[in-house]
Design a protein around this motif. Structure first.
Motif, PDB file in Angstrom:
ATOM      1  N   ASP A  80     -36.805 -34.438 -26.756  1.00 47.24           N
ATOM      2  CA  ASP A  80     -37.362 -33.614 -27.831  1.00 47.24           C
ATOM      3  C   ASP A  80     -38.878 -33.592 -27.688  1.00 47.24           C
ATOM      4  N   GLU A  81     -39.566 -33.017 -28.667  1.00 44.90           N
ATOM      5  CA  GLU A  81     -41.022 -32.868 -28.571  1.00 44.90           C
ATOM      6  C   GLU A  81     -41.718 -34.214 -28.432  1.00 44.90           C
ATOM      7  N   GLN A  82     -41.278 -35.214 -29.201  1.00 46.97           N
ATOM      8  CA  GLN A  82     -41.913 -36.524 -29.173  1.00 46.97           C
ATOM      9  C   GLN A  82     -41.667 -37.248 -27.853  1.00 46.97           C
ATOM     10  N   SER A  83     -40.440 -37.214 -27.351  1.00 49.57           N
ATOM     11  CA  SER A  83     -40.152 -37.923 -26.105  1.00 49.57           C
ATOM     12  C   SER A  83     -40.830 -37.249 -24.916  1.00 49.57           C
ATOM     13  N   ARG A  84     -40.913 -35.920 -24.932  1.00 53.67           N
ATOM     14  CA  ARG A  84     -41.637 -35.224 -23.856  1.00 53.67           C
ATOM     15  C   ARG A  84     -43.105 -35.631 -23.860  1.00 53.67           C
ATOM     16  N   PHE A  85     -43.684 -35.695 -25.065  1.00 57.88           N
ATOM     17  CA  PHE A  85     -45.090 -36.095 -25.150  1.00 57.88           C
ATOM     18  C   PHE A  85     -45.283 -37.527 -24.673  1.00 57.88           C
ATOM     19  N   ALA A  86     -44.357 -38.410 -25.025  1.00 54.48           N
ATOM     20  CA  ALA A  86     -44.453 -39.798 -24.580  1.00 54.48           C
ATOM     21  C   ALA A  86     -44.396 -39.880 -23.058  1.00 54.48           C
ATOM     22  N   TRP A  87     -43.510 -39.112 -22.439  1.00 54.73           N
ATOM     23  CA  TRP A  87     -43.435 -39.118 -20.967  1.00 54.73           C
ATOM     24  C   TRP A  87     -44.701 -38.538 -20.345  1.00 54.73           C
ATOM     25  N   ARG A  88     -45.311 -37.577 -20.999  1.00 53.44           N
ATOM     26  CA  ARG A  88     -46.581 -37.025 -20.486  1.00 53.44           C
ATOM     27  C   ARG A  88     -47.690 -38.062 -20.552  1.00 53.44           C
ATOM     28  N   LEU A  89     -47.682 -38.887 -21.605  1.00 53.22           N
ATOM     29  CA  LEU A  89     -48.660 -39.962 -21.685  1.00 53.22           C
ATOM     30  C   LEU A  89     -48.446 -40.972 -20.555  1.00 53.22           C
ATOM     31  N   VAL A  90     -47.188 -41.253 -20.238  1.00 51.58           N
ATOM     32  CA  VAL A  90     -46.891 -42.144 -19.111  1.00 51.58           C
ATOM     33  C   VAL A  90     -47.431 -41.553 -17.816  1.00 51.58           C
ATOM     34  N   ALA A 135     -65.141 -23.794 -24.973  1.00 49.77           N
ATOM     35  CA  ALA A 135     -63.707 -23.736 -25.241  1.00 49.77           C
ATOM     36  C   ALA A 135     -63.448 -23.362 -26.700  1.00 49.77           C
ATOM     37  N   PRO A 136     -62.579 -22.389 -26.949  1.00 51.56           N
ATOM     38  CA  PRO A 136     -62.208 -22.075 -28.330  1.00 51.56           C
ATOM     39  C   PRO A 136     -61.279 -23.138 -28.895  1.00 51.56           C
ATOM     40  N   GLU A 137     -61.112 -23.117 -30.209  1.00 52.88           N
ATOM     41  CA  GLU A 137     -60.115 -24.004 -30.811  1.00 52.88           C
ATOM     42  C   GLU A 137     -58.736 -23.607 -30.286  1.00 52.88           C
ATOM     43  N   GLY A 138     -58.013 -24.585 -29.764  1.00 53.18           N
ATOM     44  CA  GLY A 138     -56.764 -24.266 -29.099  1.00 53.18           C
ATOM     45  C   GLY A 138     -55.572 -25.021 -29.644  1.00 53.18           C
ATOM     46  N   LYS A 139     -54.762 -25.536 -28.719  1.00 57.76           N
ATOM     47  CA  LYS A 139     -53.468 -26.120 -29.086  1.00 57.76           C
ATOM     48  C   LYS A 139     -53.600 -27.597 -29.443  1.00 57.76           C
ATOM     49  N   SER A 140     -52.511 -28.122 -30.010  1.00 58.97           N
ATOM     50  CA  SER A 140     -52.470 -29.535 -30.384  1.00 58.97           C
ATOM     51  C   SER A 140     -52.074 -30.379 -29.188  1.00 58.97           C
ATOM     52  N   GLU A 141     -52.174 -31.702 -29.366  1.00 61.69           N
ATOM     53  CA  GLU A 141     -51.824 -32.612 -28.267  1.00 61.69           C
ATOM     54  C   GLU A 141     -50.352 -32.516 -27.895  1.00 61.69           C
ATOM     55  N   LEU A 142     -49.480 -32.172 -28.848  1.00 59.81           N
ATOM     56  CA  LEU A 142     -48.044 -32.082 -28.562  1.00 59.81           C
ATOM     57  C   LEU A 142     -47.705 -30.857 -27.731  1.00 59.81           C
ATOM     58  N   GLN A 143     -48.619 -29.913 -27.624  1.00 60.74           N
ATOM     59  CA  GLN A 143     -48.374 -28.687 -26.860  1.00 60.74           C
ATOM     60  C   GLN A 143     -48.869 -28.770 -25.424  1.00 60.74           C
ATOM     61  N   THR A 144     -49.374 -29.920 -25.015  1.00 59.00           N
ATOM     62  CA  THR A 144     -49.797 -30.065 -23.619  1.00 59.00           C
ATOM     63  C   THR A 144     -48.576 -30.068 -22.700  1.00 59.00           C
ATOM     64  N   LEU A 177     -59.013 -27.634 -20.848  1.00 54.55           N
ATOM     65  CA  LEU A 177     -57.633 -27.179 -20.672  1.00 54.55           C
ATOM     66  C   LEU A 177     -57.070 -26.475 -21.902  1.00 54.55           C
ATOM     67  N   GLY A 178     -57.900 -26.263 -22.916  1.00 52.99           N
ATOM     68  CA  GLY A 178     -57.472 -25.457 -24.044  1.00 52.99           C
ATOM     69  C   GLY A 178     -56.997 -26.216 -25.261  1.00 52.99           C
ATOM     70  N   LEU A 179     -57.164 -27.546 -25.294  1.00 48.98           N
ATOM     71  CA  LEU A 179     -56.811 -28.293 -26.495  1.00 48.98           C
ATOM     72  C   LEU A 179     -57.878 -28.093 -27.562  1.00 48.98           C
ATOM     73  N   SER A 180     -57.457 -28.132 -28.813  1.00 49.74           N
ATOM     74  CA  SER A 180     -58.416 -28.094 -29.905  1.00 49.74           C
ATOM     75  C   SER A 180     -59.231 -29.387 -29.903  1.00 49.74           C
ATOM     76  N   ARG A 181     -60.283 -29.423 -30.674  1.00 45.45           N
ATOM     77  CA  ARG A 181     -61.094 -30.638 -30.744  1.00 45.45           C
ATOM     78  C   ARG A 181     -60.262 -31.822 -31.229  1.00 45.45           C
ATOM     79  N   ILE A 182     -59.508 -31.613 -32.313  1.00 42.02           N
ATOM     80  CA  ILE A 182     -58.675 -32.689 -32.835  1.00 42.02           C
ATOM     81  C   ILE A 182     -57.554 -33.013 -31.853  1.00 42.02           C
ATOM     82  N   GLY A 183     -56.983 -31.996 -31.224  1.00 43.01           N
ATOM     83  CA  GLY A 183     -55.919 -32.226 -30.245  1.00 43.01           C
ATOM     84  C   GLY A 183     -56.399 -33.044 -29.061  1.00 43.01           C
ATOM     85  N   ALA A 184     -57.600 -32.716 -28.561  1.00 39.71           N
ATOM     86  CA  ALA A 184     -58.168 -33.470 -27.440  1.00 39.71           C
ATOM     87  C   ALA A 184     -58.454 -34.910 -27.833  1.00 39.71           C
ATOM     88  N   ALA A 185     -58.972 -35.101 -29.060  1.00 40.23           N
ATOM     89  CA  ALA A 185     -59.279 -36.453 -29.529  1.00 40.23           C
ATOM     90  C   ALA A 185     -57.998 -37.268 -29.711  1.00 40.23           C
TER      91      ALA A 185
END
Length: 265
Positions: A80-90, A135-144, A177-185
Protein backbone atom coordinates in the motif's frame (compact mmCIF):
# COMPACT_ATOMS: atom_id res chain seq x y z
CA UNK A 1 35.37 16.50 28.52
CA UNK A 2 33.45 18.26 31.29
CA UNK A 3 29.70 18.71 31.77
CA UNK A 4 29.54 22.12 30.04
CA UNK A 5 31.33 20.80 26.96
CA UNK A 6 29.04 17.76 26.90
CA UNK A 7 25.90 19.92 27.01
CA UNK A 8 27.15 22.36 24.35
CA UNK A 9 28.09 19.55 21.94
CA UNK A 10 24.75 17.82 22.53
CA UNK A 11 22.90 21.07 21.76
CA UNK A 12 24.96 21.51 18.61
CA UNK A 13 24.22 17.94 17.51
CA UNK A 14 20.50 18.16 18.25
CA UNK A 15 20.00 21.50 16.51
CA UNK A 16 22.19 20.95 13.47
CA UNK A 17 21.49 17.27 12.67
CA UNK A 18 18.00 18.21 11.50
CA UNK A 19 18.50 21.78 10.28
CA UNK A 20 20.16 22.07 6.83
CA UNK A 21 23.35 23.61 8.24
CA UNK A 22 25.60 20.53 8.77
CA UNK A 23 25.96 18.84 12.16
CA UNK A 24 29.29 17.28 11.23
CA UNK A 25 30.68 20.65 10.23
CA UNK A 26 29.59 22.26 13.49
CA UNK A 27 30.90 19.37 15.59
CA UNK A 28 34.29 19.80 13.91
CA UNK A 29 34.29 23.58 14.24
CA UNK A 30 33.08 24.04 17.82
CA UNK A 31 35.90 22.05 19.51
CA UNK A 32 38.38 23.53 17.02
CA UNK A 33 37.36 27.12 17.77
CA UNK A 34 37.11 26.62 21.55
CA UNK A 35 40.25 24.51 21.90
CA UNK A 36 38.37 21.51 23.27
CA UNK A 37 39.63 17.92 22.94
CA UNK A 38 37.83 15.44 20.68
CA UNK A 39 34.69 14.21 22.39
CA UNK A 40 35.36 10.56 21.59
CA UNK A 41 33.41 7.73 19.98
CA UNK A 42 31.27 6.87 23.00
CA UNK A 43 29.82 10.37 23.17
CA UNK A 44 29.15 10.42 19.42
CA UNK A 45 27.08 7.26 19.89
CA UNK A 46 25.05 8.86 22.70
CA UNK A 47 24.32 11.96 20.61
CA UNK A 48 23.16 9.89 17.64
CA UNK A 49 20.90 7.78 19.86
CA UNK A 50 19.31 10.92 21.31
CA UNK A 51 18.70 12.33 17.83
CA UNK A 52 17.25 9.03 16.59
CA UNK A 53 14.78 8.78 19.49
CA UNK A 54 13.69 12.37 18.90
CA UNK A 55 12.90 11.83 15.21
CA UNK A 56 10.99 8.62 15.98
CA UNK A 57 9.08 10.37 18.76
CA UNK A 58 8.11 13.37 16.64
CA UNK A 59 6.98 11.22 13.71
CA UNK A 60 5.70 8.33 15.83
CA UNK A 61 2.36 8.03 14.00
CA UNK A 62 4.00 7.94 10.58
CA UNK A 63 6.72 5.56 11.77
CA UNK A 64 4.19 3.18 13.32
CA UNK A 65 2.00 3.17 10.20
CA UNK A 66 5.02 2.54 7.95
CA UNK A 67 6.41 -0.17 10.22
CA UNK A 68 3.09 -2.02 10.28
CA UNK A 69 2.62 -1.83 6.50
CA UNK A 70 6.26 -2.66 5.79
CA UNK A 71 6.12 -5.65 8.14
CA UNK A 72 2.97 -6.83 6.39
CA UNK A 73 4.68 -6.60 3.00
CA UNK A 74 7.42 -8.92 4.30
CA UNK A 75 4.86 -11.67 4.92
CA UNK A 76 3.11 -11.36 1.59
CA UNK A 77 0.49 -8.65 2.11
CA UNK A 78 -0.11 -6.35 -0.88
CA UNK A 79 1.89 -3.15 -0.98
CA UNK A 80 0.00 0.00 0.00
CA UNK A 81 1.05 3.66 0.08
CA UNK A 82 2.81 3.35 3.44
CA UNK A 83 4.72 0.15 2.66
CA UNK A 84 5.82 1.48 -0.74
CA UNK A 85 7.13 4.61 0.95
CA UNK A 86 8.94 2.53 3.57
CA UNK A 87 10.65 0.49 0.84
CA UNK A 88 11.66 3.71 -0.92
CA UNK A 89 13.28 4.90 2.29
CA UNK A 90 15.20 1.61 2.43
CA UNK A 91 16.34 2.11 -1.17
CA UNK A 92 17.37 5.70 -0.46
CA UNK A 93 19.51 4.55 2.48
CA UNK A 94 21.62 2.06 0.53
CA UNK A 95 23.96 4.48 -1.34
CA UNK A 96 25.03 6.35 1.83
CA UNK A 97 25.45 3.10 3.78
CA UNK A 98 27.75 1.63 1.13
CA UNK A 99 29.68 4.87 0.66
CA UNK A 100 30.07 5.29 4.40
CA UNK A 101 31.62 1.84 4.76
CA UNK A 102 33.94 2.33 1.78
CA UNK A 103 34.89 5.99 2.16
CA UNK A 104 34.19 6.90 5.80
CA UNK A 105 37.75 6.50 7.08
CA UNK A 106 39.20 8.32 4.05
CA UNK A 107 36.87 11.29 4.53
CA UNK A 108 37.48 11.30 8.30
CA UNK A 109 41.23 11.50 7.73
CA UNK A 110 41.45 14.02 4.88
CA UNK A 111 38.33 16.21 4.77
CA UNK A 112 37.67 17.26 8.39
CA UNK A 113 39.17 20.73 8.00
CA UNK A 114 37.86 24.31 8.18
CA UNK A 115 38.78 24.91 4.52
CA UNK A 116 36.56 22.04 3.34
CA UNK A 117 33.73 23.17 5.62
CA UNK A 118 33.90 26.73 4.26
CA UNK A 119 33.56 25.50 0.67
CA UNK A 120 30.71 23.08 1.41
CA UNK A 121 28.80 25.50 3.65
CA UNK A 122 28.76 28.20 0.99
CA UNK A 123 28.51 25.99 -2.10
CA UNK A 124 25.73 23.72 -0.94
CA UNK A 125 23.99 26.64 0.77
CA UNK A 126 23.73 28.44 -2.58
CA UNK A 127 22.54 25.20 -4.20
CA UNK A 128 19.78 24.85 -1.59
CA UNK A 129 18.70 28.43 -2.21
CA UNK A 130 18.62 27.92 -5.97
CA UNK A 131 16.62 24.70 -5.67
CA UNK A 132 14.09 26.31 -3.35
CA UNK A 133 13.78 29.44 -5.50
CA UNK A 134 13.31 27.69 -8.84
CA UNK A 135 11.07 24.82 -7.73
CA UNK A 136 7.31 25.36 -7.37
CA UNK A 137 5.35 23.88 -4.50
CA UNK A 138 4.93 20.27 -5.51
CA UNK A 139 4.07 16.81 -4.24
CA UNK A 140 4.23 15.26 -0.79
CA UNK A 141 6.83 12.79 0.41
CA UNK A 142 4.39 9.89 -0.10
CA UNK A 143 4.17 10.70 -3.81
CA UNK A 144 7.87 10.14 -4.50
CA UNK A 145 8.70 7.33 -6.90
CA UNK A 146 11.51 4.81 -6.87
CA UNK A 147 13.68 6.97 -9.15
CA UNK A 148 13.29 10.05 -6.96
CA UNK A 149 14.06 8.04 -3.82
CA UNK A 150 17.24 6.64 -5.36
CA UNK A 151 18.39 10.08 -6.56
CA UNK A 152 17.83 11.59 -3.11
CA UNK A 153 19.69 8.62 -1.62
CA UNK A 154 22.63 9.20 -3.95
CA UNK A 155 22.64 12.91 -3.06
CA UNK A 156 22.86 11.90 0.59
CA UNK A 157 26.31 10.40 -0.08
CA UNK A 158 27.66 13.95 -0.39
CA UNK A 159 26.73 14.50 3.26
CA UNK A 160 29.73 12.38 4.24
CA UNK A 161 31.78 15.50 3.49
CA UNK A 162 31.74 17.80 6.56
CA UNK A 163 29.83 21.01 6.00
CA UNK A 164 27.47 19.59 3.38
CA UNK A 165 24.55 18.70 5.70
CA UNK A 166 22.64 15.45 5.31
CA UNK A 167 19.29 17.16 5.71
CA UNK A 168 20.34 20.08 3.51
CA UNK A 169 21.48 18.02 0.52
CA UNK A 170 18.48 15.66 0.67
CA UNK A 171 16.05 18.59 0.91
CA UNK A 172 17.85 20.23 -2.00
CA UNK A 173 17.51 17.08 -4.10
CA UNK A 174 13.88 16.76 -3.08
CA UNK A 175 13.08 20.30 -4.18
CA UNK A 176 14.84 19.79 -7.53
CA UNK A 177 12.72 16.65 -8.03
CA UNK A 178 9.44 18.45 -7.46
CA UNK A 179 8.69 17.85 -3.78
CA UNK A 180 7.02 20.62 -1.84
CA UNK A 181 9.03 22.32 0.89
CA UNK A 182 7.24 20.36 3.61
CA UNK A 183 7.41 17.17 1.53
CA UNK A 184 11.16 17.53 1.05
CA UNK A 185 11.67 18.24 4.76
CA UNK A 186 9.52 15.31 5.90
CA UNK A 187 11.20 12.93 3.44
CA UNK A 188 14.58 14.03 4.80
CA UNK A 189 13.47 13.58 8.43
CA UNK A 190 12.01 10.11 7.91
CA UNK A 191 14.99 9.14 5.78
CA UNK A 192 17.26 10.04 8.69
CA UNK A 193 15.88 7.20 10.83
CA UNK A 194 17.57 4.28 9.01
CA UNK A 195 20.67 6.39 8.32
CA UNK A 196 21.20 7.39 11.96
CA UNK A 197 20.30 3.86 13.08
CA UNK A 198 22.96 2.36 10.82
CA UNK A 199 25.59 4.97 11.72
CA UNK A 200 24.86 4.63 15.44
CA UNK A 201 24.96 0.82 15.29
CA UNK A 202 28.28 0.92 13.45
CA UNK A 203 29.78 3.27 16.04
CA UNK A 204 28.33 1.14 18.83
CA UNK A 205 30.12 -1.91 17.43
CA UNK A 206 33.34 0.09 17.28
CA UNK A 207 32.81 1.10 20.88
CA UNK A 208 32.01 -2.45 22.00
CA UNK A 209 35.24 -3.81 20.55
CA UNK A 210 37.38 -0.84 21.59
CA UNK A 211 39.22 -0.04 24.79
CA UNK A 212 37.96 3.50 25.34
CA UNK A 213 36.53 4.17 28.83
CA UNK A 214 32.87 5.19 28.99
CA UNK A 215 31.50 7.97 31.23
CA UNK A 216 27.88 6.84 31.45
CA UNK A 217 26.78 9.99 33.24
CA UNK A 218 27.96 12.22 30.40
CA UNK A 219 26.49 9.85 27.83
CA UNK A 220 23.03 9.97 29.40
CA UNK A 221 23.28 13.76 29.69
CA UNK A 222 24.31 14.13 26.07
CA UNK A 223 21.60 11.77 24.83
CA UNK A 224 18.92 13.65 26.80
CA UNK A 225 20.02 17.10 25.64
CA UNK A 226 20.32 15.92 22.02
CA UNK A 227 16.82 14.39 22.26
CA UNK A 228 15.18 17.62 23.47
CA UNK A 229 17.09 19.93 21.13
CA UNK A 230 16.32 17.70 18.13
CA UNK A 231 12.59 17.83 18.89
CA UNK A 232 12.86 21.61 19.07
CA UNK A 233 14.77 21.90 15.80
CA UNK A 234 12.27 19.71 13.90
CA UNK A 235 9.41 21.91 15.09
CA UNK A 236 11.24 25.13 14.20
CA UNK A 237 12.30 23.93 10.75
CA UNK A 238 8.82 22.81 9.73
CA UNK A 239 7.33 26.13 10.84
CA UNK A 240 9.99 28.21 9.07
CA UNK A 241 9.89 26.18 5.88
CA UNK A 242 6.12 26.46 5.71
CA UNK A 243 6.18 30.23 6.20
CA UNK A 244 9.31 31.52 4.45
CA UNK A 245 11.06 28.57 2.83
CA UNK A 246 14.73 27.67 3.22
CA UNK A 247 16.10 31.21 2.86
CA UNK A 248 17.00 31.68 6.58
CA UNK A 249 19.20 28.58 6.46
CA UNK A 250 20.83 29.67 3.20
CA UNK A 251 21.69 33.05 4.75
CA UNK A 252 23.04 31.37 7.90
CA UNK A 253 25.30 29.09 5.87
CA UNK A 254 26.66 31.98 3.82
CA UNK A 255 27.29 34.16 6.89
CA UNK A 256 28.98 31.30 8.74
CA UNK A 257 31.16 30.55 5.72
CA UNK A 258 32.23 34.20 5.49
CA UNK A 259 32.92 34.31 9.24
CA UNK A 260 35.13 31.24 8.97
CA UNK A 261 37.06 32.82 6.11
CA UNK A 262 37.73 35.84 8.35
CA UNK A 263 38.76 33.62 11.27
CA UNK A 264 41.04 31.22 9.44
CA UNK A 265 42.31 33.29 6.53
Amino acid sequence: MDLIQAIVLALVQGLTEILPVSSSGHLVLVPHLLGWPDQGLAYDVALHVGTLFAVITYFRREVLAMAQSWGGSLVGKPLDEQSRFAWRLVLATIPAAVAGLLLGDLIEEHLRSPKVIIVTLIGFGLLLGWADWRAPEGKSELQTGWREALIIGCAQVLALIPGTSRSGITMTAGRFLGLSRIGAARFSFLMSIPVILLAGSYKLLQLAFGDAPVDWGLMVTGMSVAFVSTLFSIHILLRLVQRVGFLPFVIYRLLLGVLLIVIFY
